[in-house]
Design a protein around this motif. Structure first.
Motif, PDB file in Angstrom:
ATOM      1  N   THR A   1       0.835  -1.206   0.000  1.00 41.36           N
ATOM      2  CA  THR A   1       0.000   0.000   0.000  1.00 41.36           C
ATOM      3  C   THR A   1       0.869   1.254   0.000  1.00 41.36           C
ATOM      4  O   THR A   1       0.620   2.194  -0.763  1.00 41.36           O
ATOM      5  CB  THR A   1      -0.950   0.001   1.219  1.00 41.36           C
ATOM      6  OG1 THR A   1      -1.805  -1.149   1.128  1.00 41.36           O
ATOM      7  CG2 THR A   1      -1.798   1.261   1.269  1.00 41.36           C
TER       8      THR A   1
ATOM      9  N   TYR B   1      -3.332  -4.955  -1.225  1.00 46.14           N
ATOM     10  CA  TYR B   1      -3.139  -3.588  -0.759  1.00 46.14           C
ATOM     11  C   TYR B   1      -4.465  -3.058  -0.227  1.00 46.14           C
ATOM     12  O   TYR B   1      -5.507  -3.674  -0.403  1.00 46.14           O
ATOM     13  CB  TYR B   1      -2.582  -2.695  -1.882  1.00 46.14           C
ATOM     14  CG  TYR B   1      -3.574  -2.398  -2.980  1.00 46.14           C
ATOM     15  CD1 TYR B   1      -4.283  -1.200  -2.999  1.00 46.14           C
ATOM     16  CD2 TYR B   1      -3.826  -3.315  -3.995  1.00 46.14           C
ATOM     17  CE1 TYR B   1      -5.201  -0.919  -4.005  1.00 46.14           C
ATOM     18  CE2 TYR B   1      -4.743  -3.049  -4.997  1.00 46.14           C
ATOM     19  CZ  TYR B   1      -5.424  -1.854  -4.994  1.00 46.14           C
ATOM     20  OH  TYR B   1      -6.332  -1.584  -5.981  1.00 46.14           O
ATOM     21  N   ASN B   2      -4.412  -1.889   0.405  1.00 49.13           N
ATOM     22  CA  ASN B   2      -5.598  -1.280   1.009  1.00 49.13           C
ATOM     23  C   ASN B   2      -6.075  -0.122   0.131  1.00 49.13           C
ATOM     24  O   ASN B   2      -5.557   0.990   0.246  1.00 49.13           O
ATOM     25  CB  ASN B   2      -5.238  -0.791   2.418  1.00 49.13           C
ATOM     26  CG  ASN B   2      -6.416  -0.214   3.152  1.00 49.13           C
ATOM     27  OD1 ASN B   2      -7.375   0.256   2.558  1.00 49.13           O
ATOM     28  ND2 ASN B   2      -6.329  -0.220   4.474  1.00 49.13           N
TER      29      ASN B   2
ATOM     30  N   LYS C   1      -7.249   3.124   2.007  1.00 49.91           N
ATOM     31  CA  LYS C   1      -6.163   3.954   2.545  1.00 49.91           C
ATOM     32  C   LYS C   1      -5.592   4.848   1.446  1.00 49.91           C
ATOM     33  O   LYS C   1      -5.292   6.023   1.668  1.00 49.91           O
ATOM     34  CB  LYS C   1      -5.068   3.075   3.152  1.00 49.91           C
ATOM     35  CG  LYS C   1      -3.963   3.877   3.811  1.00 49.91           C
ATOM     36  CD  LYS C   1      -2.969   2.970   4.529  1.00 49.91           C
ATOM     37  CE  LYS C   1      -1.901   3.799   5.228  1.00 49.91           C
ATOM     38  NZ  LYS C   1      -0.962   2.968   5.984  1.00 49.91           N
TER      39      LYS C   1
END
Length: 145
Positions: free
Chosen positions: A80, A111-112, A115
């Motif tokens: 991320t 991944y996020n 975010k």
């Protein structure tokens, strides 16, 4: 996974460790070239010492992940944060290659996305999220054909 390669390694140092890093790299055969170190047997790679703390855009609360490589622990950006770093480079250098690198990481790693979306909004670049998603779609489309 070899989809793209960086030409440099950024080492986060603090004032008290800069001289020690210099001593170690020179003892390993590196030569100081401006703000970089370069080894004659690996001329395509540059090592740069940058002062901490580690940050991506205005976010200075980066927590790297620890990986074991050949029995040694290294600290490296999470997928991320790697994506955020590449998107930051895209924003600041207007380099399409950086956007593609971010999408390649997103396509290959967990991944996020929330975010990333929230960070882009805080940084004042919400529009980049749509470009990022479109780039991921292009990569997925080209890899499936």
């Amino acid at each position: 996974k070899g989809l793209y390669k960086s030409g440099d390694i950024d080492l986060i140092t603090f004032e008290h460790s800069t001289k020690e890093l210099d001593r170690v790299l020179l003892s390993l055969g590196f030569k100081k070239v401006g703000m970089y170190y370069q080894h004659p047997e690996c001329a395509h790679l540059f090592v740069q010492s940058v002062s901490g703390p580690l940050g991506i855009g205005d976010d200075l609360k980066i927590k790297p992940q620890t990986l074991k490589v050949e029995g040694k622990e290294i600290k490296i950006l999470t997928p991320t944060d790697c994506i955020r770093d590449r998107l930051s480079a895209y924003i600041h250098h207007n380099s399409r290659a950086c956007l593609t690198q971010a999408a390649l990481v997103a396509n290959a790693q967990h991944y996020n996305p929330e975010k990333i979306k929230k960070w882009l909004k805080i940084e004042g670049h919400s529009e980049v999220y749509k470009e990022f998603i479109e780039e991921i779609k292009k990569i997925k489309s080209s890899s499936s054909s």
